[in-house]
Structure formats: structure tokens, C-alpha cells
Design an enzyme around this catalytic site. Structure first.
Site, PDB file in Angstrom:
ATOM      1  CG  ASP A   5      -1.825   1.270   1.154  1.00  0.00           C
ATOM      2  OD1 ASP A   5      -2.806   1.453   0.444  1.00  0.00           O
ATOM      3  OD2 ASP A   5      -1.669   2.248   2.105  1.00  0.00           O
TER       4      ASP A   5
ATOM      5  CE1 TYR B 249       0.618   7.690   2.954  1.00  0.00           C
ATOM      6  CE2 TYR B 249       0.967   5.347   2.128  1.00  0.00           C
ATOM      7  CZ  TYR B 249       0.119   6.447   3.006  1.00  0.00           C
ATOM      8  OH  TYR B 249      -1.053   5.906   3.310  1.00  0.00           O
TER       9      TYR B 249
ATOM     10  CE  LYS C  29      -3.535   4.598   0.144  1.00  0.00           C
ATOM     11  NZ  LYS C  29      -1.943   4.487   0.717  1.00  0.00           N
TER      12      LYS C  29
ATOM     13  CG  HIS D 172      -4.484   9.692   0.023  1.00  0.00           C
ATOM     14  ND1 HIS D 172      -3.009   9.525   0.002  1.00  0.00           N
ATOM     15  CD2 HIS D 172      -4.715   9.146   1.437  1.00  0.00           C
ATOM     16  CE1 HIS D 172      -2.445   9.135   1.305  1.00  0.00           C
ATOM     17  NE2 HIS D 172      -3.446   8.787   1.977  1.00  0.00           N
TER      18      HIS D 172
ATOM     19  CG  LEU E 213      -1.736  -3.310  13.867  1.00  0.00           C
ATOM     20  CD1 LEU E 213      -0.232  -3.418  13.692  1.00  0.00           C
ATOM     21  CD2 LEU E 213      -2.388  -4.605  14.218  1.00  0.00           C
TER      22      LEU E 213
ATOM     23  CB  ILE F 257      -2.370  -2.146   4.524  1.00  0.00           C
ATOM     24  CG1 ILE F 257      -3.535  -1.267   4.899  1.00  0.00           C
ATOM     25  CG2 ILE F 257      -2.739  -2.930   2.964  1.00  0.00           C
ATOM     26  CD1 ILE F 257      -3.462  -0.333   3.961  1.00  0.00           C
TER      27      ILE F 257
ATOM     28  CE  LYS G 231       6.271   1.604   9.260  1.00  0.00           C
ATOM     29  NZ  LYS G 231       7.016   2.011  10.736  1.00  0.00           N
TER      30      LYS G 231
ATOM     31  NE  ARG H   1       7.869  -4.783  16.395  1.00  0.00           N
ATOM     32  CZ  ARG H   1       7.734  -3.152  16.929  1.00  0.00           C
ATOM     33  NH1 ARG H   1       7.390  -2.295  16.213  1.00  0.00           N
ATOM     34  NH2 ARG H   1       7.840  -3.263  18.274  1.00  0.00           N
TER      35      ARG H   1
ATOM     36  CG  ASN I  56       2.491  -8.081  11.777  1.00  0.00           C
ATOM     37  OD1 ASN I  56       2.330  -8.350  12.641  1.00  0.00           O
ATOM     38  ND2 ASN I  56       2.566  -6.526  11.508  1.00  0.00           N
TER      39      ASN I  56
END
Ligand SMILES: NC(=O)c1ccc[n+]([C@@H]2O[C@H](COP(=O)([O-])OP(=O)(O)OC[C@H]3O[C@@H](n4cnc5c(N)ncnc54)[C@H](OP(=O)(O)O)[C@@H]3O)[C@@H](O)[C@H]2O)c1
Length: 277
Positions: free
Chosen positions: A45, A50, A75, A108, A190, A229, A231, A237, A241
Site C-alpha cells: 500500500d 508518502y 493513491k 486518497h 493496529l 495493511i 505497517k 514483526r 503479521n
């Protein structure tokens, strides 16, 4: 590791779990994307906002995964909304990513005050027809924004990516998306690793299943048929996940997790007023 897929309203299969890439600089995101793809992630994603799509693209090159196995989302940022500018924006994103198409392109934020999302959507429909993206969708759209797309354009969005986690379960928006044939994708699944993950209820459920609170939360998303999604920046981790598809939450677990609802948005970003460009 095979990640389950969800079929979008135009027949395209989307992995149900992927990697978020917000707030990470190019070099770091290159490492994370390369590691994640090596572990079996296929959905990435990304977003022009970003400002790290060059790094995402380098991570994709490093991983040497066949293009047809990948599912890359990007996006349209706020400042690029508008008919011609939407088309130019995807061209620039593809250039940054080093790809000839993305798999999903999203608006977005609706930015209702600017009132340009319908015109942007018309350009998205063209981009789909031109094969520059395999699916088009939106992010942070409320029912009133989806109503306008339905009334004034022809293609129903494939996905609505919204903030969604146990504190903000978004039941009404999920139902509204589903009624329209739109898949719901959870961002900050999360709750950005804030207070939620420290809640003893999640630890207790996790203990019963031999899993962590993070894994319990991801299982909660998956059992609702949501795309998720998270991160993460460390290999351990990223691996943890992915190890969530066999978790079977009981009705009691789900009721306990549902009771964590607060209605609070982690970043306070209300789609009817939030603006970012
Ligand atoms: N459409 C939109 O408007 C929008 C808005 C926000 C986000 N997004 C997308 O959604 C993605 C995910 O949201 P997010 O990044 O805001 O938050 P998130 O995925 O809810 O949480 C990320 C945090 O969780 C931590 N974490 C992940 N896995 C963990 C594990 N197994 N154990 C412990 N901690 C763990 C990460 O730590 P480390 O990174 O330190 O490992 C990071 O601090 C974004 O990256 C972005 O792609 C979209």
C-alpha cells in the site's frame, strides 16, 4: 506462504493482507518492501503523499518477484485532484515506482470543500480503461461522497480504504460499502500501535490462542472479510503479521474485542473536514 485473496467487483483478485508504507523514508521503505516481499507479502500500500514511492519501487526491484504476482496500490494526493492532473499524477507515480501499471489506484481523501473528487473519478475511469491501473477505488469516502459518484459517474469503486480498528470498527460504513459492492480496506488496522495494543483483553485473548495482541487484532479484521495493511519495520514483526490466517476467534473473543470500541480516530482525521494535499 499463500495469502488469501478477495475478489473485487471487476473480477480482480486482491490479497487480503499487505504492507503499509506511510511515514517511512525511501531507503528504509526499500529495505522493508524488499524484506516483506521475500517473506511472501504481495500487496504493498503506497501513496504519492508518502513521498517514498521511489524507495517502494527499488524494494520491488530488489525482491525480484514476477510482476503478475504483485498487487501494488497507490493513491492520488489532494493537490493532484482534477481531470488532467489526476492523469499526470498517476504517470508520475508509475515513473517513481518503475512500473507500467498499478493494481489499484485510490483517491486518497474526498476533500469535499475543494469539490473536485467527481472530476478526478472521471479521470480514474479513463486510467482504468487505458490499463494504467487494474482497479480503481477511493479512500476515506463517506456515504454522501459515494452517492455522488453513483449519481454522476459510471464505475462503482472497487475499494474504500478507511481508518478501521477495534476502537473504530466502522460497522455502518462497512455495511454501506458492502451494499454498493465495494470492498472495505482497513488503514491503521493496529490503531497505529497505540493504547489499543496494551489493552489486557487482547493479551488475554492472545494467551488463549498462543498469539500476540497484534495477531489477535489482525485476525479480527480478517474474519470480517476486510483487507488489512499493517505497517511494520522489523523482519520479525513482518513475519508475525503474516502468521494469522489460522487464528479462529470464538464468539466470546469477538464480543470482547468489539467492546473495545471508543469511536476515536487515532489521528483525529474526519473525512468530512480533513484536508491534506
Ligand atoms: N488512506 C489513508 O488515508 C491512510 C492513512 C493512514 C495510513 N494508511 C495506510 O495504512 C497503513 C497502516 O497504517 P499505520 O501505518 O498508520 O498504522 P498501523 O499499521 O495500525 O500500525 C503501525 C505500527 O504498528 C507497529 N507494529 C506492526 N506490527 C507489529 C507487531 N507485530 N508487533 C508490534 N508492533 C507492531 C509498527 O511498528 P514498527 O513500524 O516500528 O515496526 C508501527 O508502529 C499505512 O502505513 C498506510 O499504508 C492510509
Amino acid at each position: 506462504m499463500t495469502i488469501p485473496t478477495i475478489t473485487l467487483n471487476n473480477g480482480v483478485a486482491m490479497p487480503q493482507l499487505g504492507l503499509g508504507t506511510a511515514r517511512v523514508e525511501d531507503e528504509e521503505v526499500r529495505r522493508i518492501v524488499g524484506t516483506a516481499l521475500g517473506l511472501g507479502y504481495r500487496l504493498i500500500d503506497s501513496a504519492a503523499k508518502y513521498e517514498n514511492e521511489l524507495g517502494v519501487g527499488q524494494g520491488i526491484v530488489d525482491a525480484v518477484v514476477p510482476r503478475e504476482e504483485l498487487f501494488i496500490t497507490s493513491k492520488l494526493r489532494g493537490r493532484d485532484q482534477g481531470f488532467a492532473s489526476t492523469k499526470a499524477a498517476l504517470a508520475q507515480t508509475l515513473d517513481q515506482l518503475g512500473l507500467d501499471h498499478v493494481d489499484l489506484y485510490l483517491i486518497h481523501w474526498p476533500l469535499p470543500r475543494v469539490d473536485n473528487y467527481v472530476e478526478s473519478w472521471r479521470a480514474m475511469q479513463d486510467l482504468l480503461a487505458e490499463g494504467l491501473t487494474r482497479a480503481i477505488g477511493v479512500s476515506n469516502f463517506l456515504p454522501e461522497h459515494l452517492d455522488r459518484l453513483a449519481a454522476e459517474t459510471t464505475i462503482v469503486p472497487a475499494v474504500n480504504q478507511i481508518e478501521l480498528h477495534p476502537q473504530l470498527p466502522q460497522r455502518e460504513q462497512i455495511a454501506d460499502n458492502t451494499r454498493r459492492g465495494i470492498v472495505t480496506e482497513s488503514w491503521s488496522p493496529l490503531a497505529n500501535a497505540g493504547a489499543l495494543l496494551k489493552d489486557p483483553v487482547l493479551a488475554e485473548i492472545g494467551e488463549r490462542h498462543g498469539r500476540s495482541p497484534v495477531q489477535v487484532v489482525l485476525a479480527w479484521h480478517l474474519r470480517q472479510g476486510l483487507v488489512v495493511i499493517p505497517k511494520a519495520s522489523q523482519e520479525e514483526r513482518l513475519r508475525a503479521n503474516l502468521d494469522v490466517f489460522d487464528i479462529e476467534l470464538t464468539a466470546q473473543d469477538v464480543a470482547q474485542i468489539d467492546a473495545l470500541e471508543t469511536g476515536v480516530r487515532v489521528g483525529g482525521q474526519d473525512p468530512s473536514t480533513h484536508e491534506e494535499f
